[in-house]
Design an enzyme around this catalytic site. Structure first.
Site: not given
Length: 246
Positions: A143, A156
């Protein structure tokens, strides 16, 4: 430089929606056989039927990437039928964002289990087979959060940095026979945000996602990396909205 057009056996985790689904559809249209894994068997069955209806080649198995034995069985089943594994796309991920002060420990553990342990389970299952074959490719979906931390996303981003670090370590270890690619998407239209239970995190993500790219854009990046000649290793691709500030 010509892209490879060889038919490949490609395994994809988290294939029932979002980036995984878009990647399965795209790679099937390019002549590859896709082996799809996710927890939602009904979604996978419908996806395989769609792919086959348009002339593509696909199969599916229900899969929970947090279970190492399930991942091993998923990979071994494909290998036993096709006698090789060309690409393992470790795409499964969750993103229940919240500020640390919300103390959502169960959600932190879920992200660690899926985003980190799930990736490691995929590597553990496929790496020995690729080493025996003396060829193969891992495509690990990280990501933009692996490169920039934002409020509500500390855990995250930590898991996605771990995904990036694991991929880079693997690339350095496996040498010339096995390729390793990290795909780091920016804000992408998907169901990831549906897992956000925290109201603050949900509202921040709703604002953040006003500028986003379709999952098909990430699928194109994955297809590009897979399509390179065997001696070319695309180590990382960051793909994000043109208007993205981060």
């Amino acid at each position: 430089m010509a892209l490879s057009t060889d038919r490949k056996i490609i395994l994809i985790t988290g294939a029932s929606s979002g980036i995984g689904e878009a990647t399965a559809r795209l790679l099937a249209t390019r002549g590859h056989h896709v082996v799809l894994g996710a927890r939602r068997a009904d979604r996978l069955k419908a996806l395989v039927q769609d792919i086959q209806a348009t002339g593509g080649s696909a199969e599916f198995h229900t899969l929970d990437v947090t279970d190492a034995e399930e991942v091993r069985a998923f990979v071994n089943a494909a290998y036993s039928v096709h006698d090789r594994i060309d690409v393992m796309i470790n795409n499964a991920g969750v993103m229940p964002l919240s500020k640390l002060e919300a103390l959502k420990v169960d959600e932190w553990n879920c992200m660690i289990d899926v985003n980190v342990r799930g990736l490691l389970h995929g590597i553990a299952a496929a790496l020995p087979l690729m080493q025996t074959q003396r060829q193969g490719q891992f495509v690990n979906v990280a990501s933009i959060g692996a490169h920039a931390v934002s409020p509500t996303a500390a855990v995250y981003c930590a898991t996605k940095y771990a995904a990036w670090a694991i991929s880079e370590g693997l690339r350095q270890e496996v040498g010339g026979d096995i390729r390793v690619t990290t795909i780091s998407p920016g804000v992408t239209k998907s169901e990831l945000a549906d897992s956000i239970s925290d109201p603050v995190g949900r509202e921040e993500m709703r604002t953040y996602r006003q500028v986003s790219i379709p999952a098909s854009a990430v699928a194109e990046a994955i297809a590009y990396a897979i399509g390179q000649p065997s001696e070319v290793d695309v180590s990382e691709i960051i793909v994000r909205p043109t208007a993205s500030a981060a």
